[in-house]
Design an enzyme around this catalytic site. Structure first.
Site, PDB file in Angstrom:
ATOM      1  N   LYS A   1      -7.716   1.469  15.871  1.00 55.74           N
ATOM      2  CA  LYS A   1      -6.336   1.990  15.944  1.00 55.74           C
ATOM      3  C   LYS A   1      -5.931   2.295  17.385  1.00 55.74           C
ATOM      4  O   LYS A   1      -4.770   2.099  17.754  1.00 55.74           O
ATOM      5  CB  LYS A   1      -6.198   3.244  15.064  1.00 55.74           C
ATOM      6  CG  LYS A   1      -6.283   2.955  13.555  1.00 55.74           C
ATOM      7  CD  LYS A   1      -5.063   2.165  13.079  1.00 55.74           C
ATOM      8  CE  LYS A   1      -5.006   2.025  11.569  1.00 55.74           C
ATOM      9  NZ  LYS A   1      -3.843   1.264  11.119  1.00 55.74           N
TER      10      LYS A   1
ATOM     11  N   GLY B   1       0.822  -1.212   0.000  1.00 55.35           N
ATOM     12  CA  GLY B   1       0.000   0.000   0.000  1.00 55.35           C
ATOM     13  C   GLY B   1       0.856   1.262   0.000  1.00 55.35           C
ATOM     14  O   GLY B   1       2.079   1.203  -0.167  1.00 55.35           O
ATOM     15  N   GLY B   2       0.217   2.397   0.194  1.00 58.96           N
ATOM     16  CA  GLY B   2       0.896   3.694   0.126  1.00 58.96           C
ATOM     17  C   GLY B   2       2.016   3.826   1.149  1.00 58.96           C
ATOM     18  O   GLY B   2       3.197   4.010   0.797  1.00 58.96           O
ATOM     19  N   ILE B   3       1.690   3.727   2.420  1.00 56.48           N
ATOM     20  CA  ILE B   3       2.715   3.820   3.469  1.00 56.48           C
ATOM     21  C   ILE B   3       3.547   2.539   3.466  1.00 56.48           C
ATOM     22  O   ILE B   3       4.768   2.576   3.630  1.00 56.48           O
ATOM     23  CB  ILE B   3       2.074   4.045   4.860  1.00 56.48           C
ATOM     24  CG1 ILE B   3       1.275   5.354   4.874  1.00 56.48           C
ATOM     25  CG2 ILE B   3       3.126   4.060   5.963  1.00 56.48           C
ATOM     26  CD1 ILE B   3       0.535   5.621   6.181  1.00 56.48           C
TER      27      ILE B   3
ATOM     28  N   PRO C   1       0.741   8.048  12.515  1.00 51.73           N
ATOM     29  CA  PRO C   1       0.873   9.037  11.439  1.00 51.73           C
ATOM     30  C   PRO C   1      -0.355   9.935  11.370  1.00 51.73           C
ATOM     31  O   PRO C   1      -1.470   9.495  11.660  1.00 51.73           O
ATOM     32  CB  PRO C   1       0.954   8.174  10.169  1.00 51.73           C
ATOM     33  CG  PRO C   1       1.159   6.767  10.622  1.00 51.73           C
ATOM     34  CD  PRO C   1       0.573   6.687  11.991  1.00 51.73           C
ATOM     35  N   GLY C   2      -0.129  11.162  10.976  1.00 53.87           N
ATOM     36  CA  GLY C   2      -1.248  12.037  10.629  1.00 53.87           C
ATOM     37  C   GLY C   2      -1.695  11.692   9.221  1.00 53.87           C
ATOM     38  O   GLY C   2      -1.551  10.559   8.764  1.00 53.87           O
TER      39      GLY C   2
ATOM     40  N   TYR D   1     -12.740   3.001  12.928  1.00 51.92           N
ATOM     41  CA  TYR D   1     -11.290   3.126  12.674  1.00 51.92           C
ATOM     42  C   TYR D   1     -10.538   3.595  13.935  1.00 51.92           C
ATOM     43  O   TYR D   1      -9.502   3.029  14.305  1.00 51.92           O
ATOM     44  CB  TYR D   1     -11.097   4.116  11.528  1.00 51.92           C
ATOM     45  CG  TYR D   1      -9.688   4.292  11.030  1.00 51.92           C
ATOM     46  CD1 TYR D   1      -9.170   3.454  10.052  1.00 51.92           C
ATOM     47  CD2 TYR D   1      -8.881   5.327  11.513  1.00 51.92           C
ATOM     48  CE1 TYR D   1      -7.890   3.642   9.569  1.00 51.92           C
ATOM     49  CE2 TYR D   1      -7.596   5.515  11.044  1.00 51.92           C
ATOM     50  CZ  TYR D   1      -7.103   4.667  10.067  1.00 51.92           C
ATOM     51  OH  TYR D   1      -5.827   4.845   9.592  1.00 51.92           O
TER      52      TYR D   1
ATOM     53  N   ARG E   1     -13.516  12.887   0.204  1.00 52.65           N
ATOM     54  CA  ARG E   1     -14.224  13.913  -0.583  1.00 52.65           C
ATOM     55  C   ARG E   1     -13.425  15.218  -0.570  1.00 52.65           C
ATOM     56  O   ARG E   1     -12.924  15.638   0.485  1.00 52.65           O
ATOM     57  CB  ARG E   1     -15.608  14.128   0.039  1.00 52.65           C
ATOM     58  CG  ARG E   1     -16.717  14.314  -0.972  1.00 52.65           C
ATOM     59  CD  ARG E   1     -18.057  14.363  -0.284  1.00 52.65           C
ATOM     60  NE  ARG E   1     -18.153  15.489   0.635  1.00 52.65           N
ATOM     61  CZ  ARG E   1     -18.966  15.501   1.703  1.00 52.65           C
ATOM     62  NH1 ARG E   1     -19.725  14.470   1.975  1.00 52.65           N
ATOM     63  NH2 ARG E   1     -19.022  16.560   2.481  1.00 52.65           N
TER      64      ARG E   1
ATOM     65  N   ALA F   1      -1.230  -3.114   7.780  1.00 55.20           N
ATOM     66  CA  ALA F   1      -2.464  -3.292   6.997  1.00 55.20           C
ATOM     67  C   ALA F   1      -3.606  -2.514   7.641  1.00 55.20           C
ATOM     68  O   ALA F   1      -3.810  -2.590   8.854  1.00 55.20           O
ATOM     69  CB  ALA F   1      -2.820  -4.778   6.930  1.00 55.20           C
TER      70      ALA F   1
HETATM   71  N1  CAA Z   1     -17.061  17.829  12.872  1.00 55.37           N
HETATM   72  C1  CAA Z   1     -18.347  18.190  13.119  1.00 55.37           C
HETATM   73  N2  CAA Z   1     -19.316  18.085  12.198  1.00 55.37           N
HETATM   74  C2  CAA Z   1     -19.006  17.616  11.006  1.00 55.37           C
HETATM   75  C3  CAA Z   1     -17.688  17.212  10.686  1.00 55.37           C
HETATM   76  C4  CAA Z   1     -16.704  17.351  11.667  1.00 55.37           C
HETATM   77  N3  CAA Z   1     -15.422  17.000  11.445  1.00 55.37           N
HETATM   78  N4  CAA Z   1     -17.673  16.757   9.421  1.00 55.37           N
HETATM   79  C5  CAA Z   1     -18.944  16.881   8.961  1.00 55.37           C
HETATM   80  N5  CAA Z   1     -19.726  17.406   9.905  1.00 55.37           N
HETATM   81  C6  CAA Z   1     -21.162  17.700   9.819  1.00 55.37           C
HETATM   82  C7  CAA Z   1     -21.420  18.503   8.549  1.00 55.37           C
HETATM   83  O1  CAA Z   1     -21.207  19.880   8.810  1.00 55.37           O
HETATM   84  C8  CAA Z   1     -22.869  18.182   8.269  1.00 55.37           C
HETATM   85  O2  CAA Z   1     -23.692  18.928   9.150  1.00 55.37           O
HETATM   86  P1  CAA Z   1     -25.146  19.421   8.673  1.00 55.37           P
HETATM   87  O3  CAA Z   1     -25.879  18.159   8.325  1.00 55.37           O
HETATM   88  O4  CAA Z   1     -25.664  20.123   9.879  1.00 55.37           O
HETATM   89  O5  CAA Z   1     -24.881  20.293   7.484  1.00 55.37           O
HETATM   90  C9  CAA Z   1     -22.995  16.718   8.723  1.00 55.37           C
HETATM   91  O6  CAA Z   1     -21.907  16.501   9.639  1.00 55.37           O
HETATM   92  C10 CAA Z   1     -22.894  15.751   7.581  1.00 55.37           C
HETATM   93  O7  CAA Z   1     -21.615  15.923   6.969  1.00 55.37           O
HETATM   94  P2  CAA Z   1     -21.180  15.099   5.720  1.00 55.37           P
HETATM   95  O8  CAA Z   1     -21.873  15.584   4.497  1.00 55.37           O
HETATM   96  O9  CAA Z   1     -19.683  15.073   5.639  1.00 55.37           O
HETATM   97  O10 CAA Z   1     -21.726  13.661   6.117  1.00 55.37           O
HETATM   98  P3  CAA Z   1     -21.677  12.382   5.325  1.00 55.37           P
HETATM   99  O11 CAA Z   1     -22.464  11.428   6.127  1.00 55.37           O
HETATM  100  O12 CAA Z   1     -21.992  12.566   3.889  1.00 55.37           O
HETATM  101  O13 CAA Z   1     -20.107  11.996   5.355  1.00 55.37           O
HETATM  102  C11 CAA Z   1     -18.061  11.274   6.322  1.00 55.37           C
HETATM  103  C12 CAA Z   1     -19.529  11.650   6.585  1.00 55.37           C
HETATM  104  C13 CAA Z   1     -17.999  10.117   5.331  1.00 55.37           C
HETATM  105  C14 CAA Z   1     -17.517  10.807   7.648  1.00 55.37           C
HETATM  106  C15 CAA Z   1     -17.297  12.468   5.761  1.00 55.37           C
HETATM  107  O14 CAA Z   1     -17.498  13.568   6.605  1.00 55.37           O
HETATM  108  C16 CAA Z   1     -15.803  12.189   5.685  1.00 55.37           C
HETATM  109  O15 CAA Z   1     -15.325  11.564   4.751  1.00 55.37           O
HETATM  110  N6  CAA Z   1     -15.036  12.676   6.668  1.00 55.37           N
HETATM  111  C17 CAA Z   1     -13.598  12.463   6.722  1.00 55.37           C
HETATM  112  C18 CAA Z   1     -13.284  11.445   7.759  1.00 55.37           C
HETATM  113  C19 CAA Z   1     -11.785  11.273   7.827  1.00 55.37           C
HETATM  114  O16 CAA Z   1     -11.053  12.166   8.217  1.00 55.37           O
HETATM  115  N7  CAA Z   1     -11.281  10.080   7.460  1.00 55.37           N
HETATM  116  C20 CAA Z   1      -9.889   9.848   7.460  1.00 55.37           C
HETATM  117  C21 CAA Z   1      -9.543   8.939   6.318  1.00 55.37           C
HETATM  118  S1  CAA Z   1      -7.768   8.784   6.122  1.00 55.37           S
HETATM  119  C22 CAA Z   1      -7.308   7.839   7.407  1.00 55.37           C
HETATM  120  O17 CAA Z   1      -8.087   7.321   8.139  1.00 55.37           O
HETATM  121  C23 CAA Z   1      -5.829   7.689   7.609  1.00 55.37           C
HETATM  122  C24 CAA Z   1      -5.412   8.198   8.920  1.00 55.37           C
HETATM  123  O18 CAA Z   1      -5.051   7.402   9.775  1.00 55.37           O
HETATM  124  C25 CAA Z   1      -5.368   9.632   9.171  1.00 55.37           C
END
Ligand code: CAA
Length: 246
Positions: A157, A13-15, A183-184, A153, A195, A89
């Protein structure tokens, strides 16, 4: 001189690829575990181009305890004792809890946390018998701070921290170290798949103003696997561009 074997789960994978390259450069006989058939071909090519033709890719589902037992046995029989294990993984199935399916909860717990038991359990006996070994668990900033949409997740973790500290205590007398890295956000396909608007918001929260490069995580793994890190155990290293300090 070629050292013993280093096994990296999710190593294609990436990392994982960056970690694989770093450990191969350090002289280990590198084995990258992968799940999806075909995903190893591009990786093998990339490793060859980087001058690491000796590396091997090994198929197997980290969520399957018995399959991991067979994999570890075959690797040790064919290549030699596993001296370094990197549990890397991991997958995401992000959703707010009120929308999360039981299947996505179970999958993330199985692949990200149960996998650590499934692999380490089969490796640890040999390390104890040889009185040496290095285990590095790749956790996440989101285990430390929590993350909207990641109850599964973050739970998996952060479970790694308890595992790391407990196992570190059990095996310290055998000269084996067990550490975690958190990692961040790293600029891999996983993060680039978030998204765009959500990703931009995350980027704005990183004081360093960018995502991590996979090599920056790999350098830390390389250090923790080294002889120089013999006194470091039960630790967790944050590497997140200043996004979360604790
Ligand atoms: N804090 C507070 N509220 C939040 C928020 C947050 N961080 N993110 C979204 N909201 C709120 C929105 O403002 C929205 O509010 P309203 O309905 O009042 O407008 C509501 O929540 C719905 O937001 P979304 O449209 O984003 O909701 P969704 O259900 O379509 O999607 C989600 C939810 C899939 C979790 C999407 O927000 C997302 O992808 N978030 C990112 C999560 C993330 O950081 N994942 C990390 C992946 S990388 C990884 O994991 C590696 C690592 O170790 C770092």
């Amino acid at each position: 001189m070629t050292k013993n074997v280093a096994l990296v789960t999710g190593g294609v994978g990436g990392i994982g690829t960056a970690i694989s390259k770093a450990l191969a450069r350090d002289g280990y006989r590198l084995v990258a575990n992968y799940l999806v058939p075909g995903s190893e071909a591009r990786w093998l090519q990339e490793m060859r181009e980087a001058g690491h033709a000796q590396c091997t890719a090994w198929a197997g589902d980290v969520a399957d305890f018995d399959a991991m037992g067979r994999m570890v046995q075959e690797i040790e029989r064919e290549l030699g004792p596993i001296a370094v294990l990197v549990n890397c993984a991991g997958i995401t199935r992000d959703a707010q809890l009120h929308k999360m399916s039981k299947a996505d909860w179970d999958l993330v717990i199985n692949v990200n946390l149960n996998s650590v038991f499934n692999v380490t359990r089969h490796v640890i006996g040999g390390m104890i018998a040889r009185n040496c070994g290095r285990i590095v668990n790749i956790a996440s900033i989101n285990a430390q701070k929590g993350q909207f949409g990641q109850t599964n997740y973050a739970a998996a973790k952060s479970g790694m921290y308890g595992f790391t500290k407990s196992l570190a205590q059990e095996v310290v007398k055998h000269g084996i170290t067990v550490n975690a890295i958190s990692p961040g956000y790293v600029g891999t396909d996983l993060v680039m798949g978030i998204r765009a608007d959500v990703r931009e918001k995350i980027l704005s929260q990183i004081p360093m103003g960018r995502f991590a490069r996979p090599e920056e995580i790999a350098h830390l793994v390389s250090y923790l696997a080294s002889e120089q890190a013999a006194f470091v155990t039960g630790a967790n290293y944050a590497i997140n561009g200043g996004q979360h300090m604790c």
